[in-house]
Design an enzyme around this catalytic site. Structure first.
Site, PDB file in Angstrom:
ATOM      1  N   ASP A 150      -7.866   2.267   6.622  1.00  0.00           N
ATOM      2  CA  ASP A 150      -7.649   2.328   5.178  1.00  0.00           C
ATOM      3  C   ASP A 150      -6.935   1.075   4.693  1.00  0.00           C
ATOM      4  OD1 ASP A 150      -8.919   4.681   4.780  1.00  0.00           O
ATOM      5  OD2 ASP A 150      -7.122   5.925   4.951  1.00  0.00           O
ATOM      6  N   GLU A 176       0.839  -1.200   0.000  1.00  0.00           N
ATOM      7  CA  GLU A 176       0.000   0.000   0.000  1.00  0.00           C
ATOM      8  C   GLU A 176       0.870   1.245   0.000  1.00  0.00           C
ATOM      9  OE1 GLU A 176      -2.335   0.229   3.550  1.00  0.00           O
ATOM     10  OE2 GLU A 176      -2.976   2.292   3.177  1.00  0.00           O
ATOM     11  N   ASP A 196      -1.192  -1.138   5.673  1.00  0.00           N
ATOM     12  CA  ASP A 196      -1.060  -0.572   7.010  1.00  0.00           C
ATOM     13  C   ASP A 196      -2.062  -1.204   7.965  1.00  0.00           C
ATOM     14  OD1 ASP A 196       0.916   1.115   6.182  1.00  0.00           O
ATOM     15  OD2 ASP A 196      -0.404   2.838   5.869  1.00  0.00           O
ATOM     16  N   ASP A 208      -4.275  -0.047   9.715  1.00  0.00           N
ATOM     17  CA  ASP A 208      -5.343   0.896  10.061  1.00  0.00           C
ATOM     18  C   ASP A 208      -6.569   0.632   9.175  1.00  0.00           C
ATOM     19  OD1 ASP A 208      -4.627   1.814   7.600  1.00  0.00           O
ATOM     20  OD2 ASP A 208      -3.824   3.733   8.276  1.00  0.00           O
TER      21      ASP A 208
END
Ligand code: 0RA
Length: 849
Positions: free
Chosen positions: A530, A447, A526, A528
């Site tokens: 997103d 990403e 990541d 998180d």
């Protein structure tokens, strides 16, 4: 078979004509068979089989509902790894069987193939695998308990690994009727894991609630510190199921179309009763989702109900279009594929004698169902289209659009294939590896460009290739294939993988797993929201277009660390909170002296480690006691001096704002307590809340009183008793856990050094907190948010180095379920869905290590 009671002549057979105990012999052998060949009875010993056990027990309760006797099921996963299923059905019979001379409940739970009187309870529709269900679960359980509420009494019995260890006994009065089964899966059988996945269970429970309108199901996972019970109840059943499938999508018509009919059909040898229910609603997406069930069992491979429905749908839409002049001459033919675009539907069949392709019931074979579902669907749809011409026109138009786009997508796929194969070469963003053998190579899909850059620098370029993906990926659920394929990131991904996509052979760009350029494709995003979103989007696309990569086990998820901790010069990466906690305790017990005041005894370092480890484990399990308002120390103080056993129950007595607790050693103590207070034995907090708030529990309304007493089982008691025993072995006094006025211990850090510091402790439970606080001293804890926070070397060492990294393998054991979940996830962009992605992280439910 001589060990099945059905074929036994009671008077002649010593195994069942003798005493109660000897009468067990024959049956024990019966359940031994299940333990010897779990594959044959519960479908294996893996995680799937583990969860299958829950379904087996659950199916019995659902059968009670289908028979009209049960309105409510409660399921709870307990902290000790056991699970309970409670229903308010009739209760398993407890009367003594006239021939076999054992209680019905014991027959039902210990006798293989027990048909006849206590077989299936005369159910018309049954989800359960006839006569196998609960007894097999009993056989593969470390322990298995049943409580039956019947005839105003609560009856209890217990088994271990299928053998009766407590005979049927009345333990109290019952308010209503019902069955409570609690079991702990046996680690000797389930070698892989015995840990229940709450996501899997809640999904099944929700499905059952949808398929059984009016059935209330309550689910509590008690393992988290603050359990949140969930309630599934759908007055409009399947209709609400279909609406749910369309959450976040725009429906083409406001109300789902419902078609249902009950019929009796002549089969070769007997009559069969068939209830069919079909509910459908179109949405504005381009994928279809049609779920099929027979007697509430999911049939992922469809079968006669699905084929009957499909051809009726295509016929009805074409027929309506033709009859109403909705087609122009140049319009293409609307095919079955076209009418399925944007279709959400559930077909639920109840059949008194269904035939399946295999024991796993993935596909329905009963031929009579095809014409039943076909004709009611066709008639129902034609009737609906005539009554709702504007909706019908929208549906026909959608089909026509799909037919036109089908052509466009075919062309798009071909261009992608040409781009990939015709020397156009590999995408510039791909940093390929030098090794050419796909079996040895890995592709990291990363990403963001910055993490992609670090990965390129940090990787082992001999066998690791890097493909950075920039920004948001296109949502493949919401766009049609030709549009998806015009997306740059997706094209790059397809070219890099080398397999092509979708159906058809290679000449049309179809998927071919043999062409995979890497046998490990690792998604690195990541930690998180997103990141998980991008991961889900990638998995959706791969699932839909390159499923073979998942089936072959080529798809993985990278697991970056959560923390970096630093003390003096030492650095360490930490994977999760549990590991962090362990490290804090380890560091905190370095260079400390634990002294007991009463005799100035100094514990040896090895003993201190053991004490801390066991106390920390007790602390963690303590939530199960404190949840009910009792103190942990107060509870531990009640342990038996000789055996270290702890009470199994806590009675919570609330009056106004005041609250008191009484610990109850075992079932006998519980029975005495209940009798003393004139209470029923089947009273739980859940049931009590239900009685006080919603529908009456089995028709009875409890008188409201200001004094409320509930009894809770402490499932951690056994485990905690073991820990206390281990602590006793270290020489630490365990007679008293609660704090005393005078200090009992002291901990001295860095003894003999300038920095020496002494802390006084008033009880054993304070030791862990102090050690943890020590551990934190001089420690810097850095939480990683994104991959970008690591430099190339760190990224390689923590997340990419085959020697050290931990990868999750994407493992879709139940493709249809995954598909349903993907669609659920991919609906739209509302916040609750994001939360859902985080909570249920795909890597929990469908991924395996
Ligand atoms: C055999 C016969 C009857 C009910 C059941 C079994 C039964 C089994 C389970 C397992 C979980 N919950 C259950 N509820 C009922 C018929 C009982 C009657 O005729 O009263």
């Amino acid at each position: 078979m001589s060990d099945t009671p059905d074929s036994l002549e009671p008077q002649k057979n010593p195994a069942i004509s003798g005493t109660y105990d000897s009468s067990q012999l024959g049956k024990l052998e019966g359940l031994e068979a299940v333990r010897k060949k779990p594959g044959m009875y519960i479908g294996g010993t893996d995680e799937r089989a583990l969860h299958h056990c829950v379904s087996e027990v659950l199916d019995n309760s659902v059968d009670e509902h289908l028979a009209g006797h049960c309105t409510r099921i409660e399921v709870a996963i307990h902290v000790d790894g056991s699970i309970s299923i409670r229903d308010n059905g009739r209760g398993i019979p407890v009367d003594i069987h006239p021939i076999y001379k054992i209680p019905g409940v014991e027959m039902v739970l210990t006798t293989l193939h027990s048909g006849g009187k206590y077989g299936q309870g005369g159910y018309k529709f049954s989800g359960g695998t006839h006569g196998v269900g609960a007894k097999c679960v009993n056989a593969v359980s470390e322990w298995f308990e049943v409580e039956v509420s019947r005839n105003s009494q609560v009856h209890h019995m217990k088994f271990e690994r299928g053998k009766t260890t407590k005979k049927l006994e009345v333990i109290g009065k019952a308010r209503g009727t019902g069955t409570l089964i609690t079991f702990k899966p046996d680690a000797e059988i389930f070698r892989e894991t015995t840990v229940f996945q709450s996501g899997r269970i809640s999904q099944r429970l929700r499905e059952l609630a949808f398929l059984n309108s009016g059935l209330e199901i309550i689910f509590t996972d008690e393992r988290p510190a603050e359990p949140k019970p969930e309630r599934y109840y759908y007055k409009d059943g399947v209709e609400e199921f279909v609406k749910q499938l369309n959450t976040g999508k725009t429906p083409l018509h406001p109300k789902p179309i419902r078609i249902a009919k009950e019929s009796t059909v002549k089969l070769d040898d007997k009559d069969a009763e068939v209830h069919a229910e079909v509910v459908l609603q179109y949405n504005d997406t381009y994928n279809d989702q049609v779920l099929c069930y027979t007697n509430t069992i999911h049939n992922p491979d469809g079968g006669t109900h699905l084929s009957g429905f499909r051809s009726a749908l295509t016929r009805a839409i074409n027929q309506h279009a033709k009859a109403n002049n909705l087609l122009k001459d140049k319009d293409p033919q609307i095919t079955g594929d076209d009418v399925r675009e944007g279709l959400a539907a559930v077909i639920s069949i109840k059949h008194s004698d269904p035939k399946f392709e295999s024991q796993t019931k993935v596909k329905l074979l009963s031929p009579e169902v095809e014409s039943i579902v076909g004709s009611i669907s066709y008639e129902g749809l034609m009737f609906y289209f005539d009554a709702n011409p504007s909706v019908a026109k929208r549906i026909v138009d959608k089909g026509l659009n799909a037919a036109r786009a089908r052509e466009a997508a075919r062309k798009a796929r071909e261009t992608v294939r040409k781009g990939a194969l015709s020397g156009g070469g590999l995408p510039g963003k791909l940093a390929d590896c030098s090794e050419r053998d796909p079996a040895l190579t890995e592709l990291y899909i990363v990403e963001g460009d910055s993490a992609g850059g670090s990965a390129k620098q940090g990787r082992d370029r001999r066998f690791q290739a890097i493909l950075p993906l920039r920004g948001k990926l296109i949502n493949t659920e919401k766009a049609r294939l030709d549009k998806v394929l015009s997306n740059e990131e997706i094209r790059t991904l397809i070219t890099a993988c080398g397999t092509g996509i979708g159906e058809g052979d290679e000449s049309v760009g179809g998927f071919n797993v043999a062409k995979a350029r890497y046998h490990k494709i690792i998604i690195m995003t990541d930690a998180d929201v997103d990141g998980s979103h991008i991961r889900t989007l990638l998995l959706t696309f791969i699932y839909r277009q390159m499923k073979g990569l998942i089936e072959r086990g080529y798809i993985y998820i990278a697991q970056p660390p959560l923390y970096k901790i630093k003390r003096k010069k030492r650095e360490q990466y930490v994977d999760n909170d549990e590991q962090l906690n362990r490290i804090l305790l380890e560091l905190g017990s370095e260079d400390v002296v634990l002294t007991r005041h009463s005799d100035s005894h100094v514990f040896a370092p090895a003993q201190v480690d053991k004490i801390v480890e066991n106390l920390a484990a007790i602390e963690k399990l303590g939530a199960g006691v404190t949840r009910y308002g009792a103190g942990l120390a107060e509870y531990l103080d009640t342990h038996d001096a000789a055996t270290h056993a702890l009470p199994r129950y806590v009675a919570r007595i609330r009056e106004g704002n005041k609250e008191a607790h009484e610990f109850l050693r075992d079932e006998t103590a519980r029975a005495q307590f209940l009798q003393k207070h004139g209470l029923n034995a089947d009273l739980t907090e859940q049931a009590e809340n239900a009685a006080n708030s919603t529908a009456p529990f089995n028709g009875e309304k409890r008188p409201l009183s200001t004094k409320r007493i509930t009894i809770h089982e402490i499932f951690e008691s056994t485990e905690m008793a073991k820990l206390i025993k281990a602590i006793a072995a270290t020489g630490l006094d365990i007679a008293r856990f609660s704090a005393t006025e005078a200090a009992q211990f002291s901990i001295t850090e860095n003894p003999g050094q300038k920095s020496e510091a002494k802390t006084e402790l008033h009880g054993p439970l304070e030791i862990v907190a102090q050690i943890r606080a020590n551990g934190r001293k001089g420690l810097s804890i850095q939480r990683y948010k994104g991959l970008g926070e690591m430099n190339p070397k760190q990224l390689f060492e923590t997340t990419m180095d085959p020697e050290k990294r931990r990868l999750l393998k994407v493992n879709i054991e139940d493709a249809a379920k995954a598909d349903a979940l993907f669609t659920l996830l991919m609906g739209d962009e509302v916040p609750p869905r994001r939360q859902f992605i985080e909570d249920n992280a795909l890597n929990v439910q469908f991924l395996d290590v």
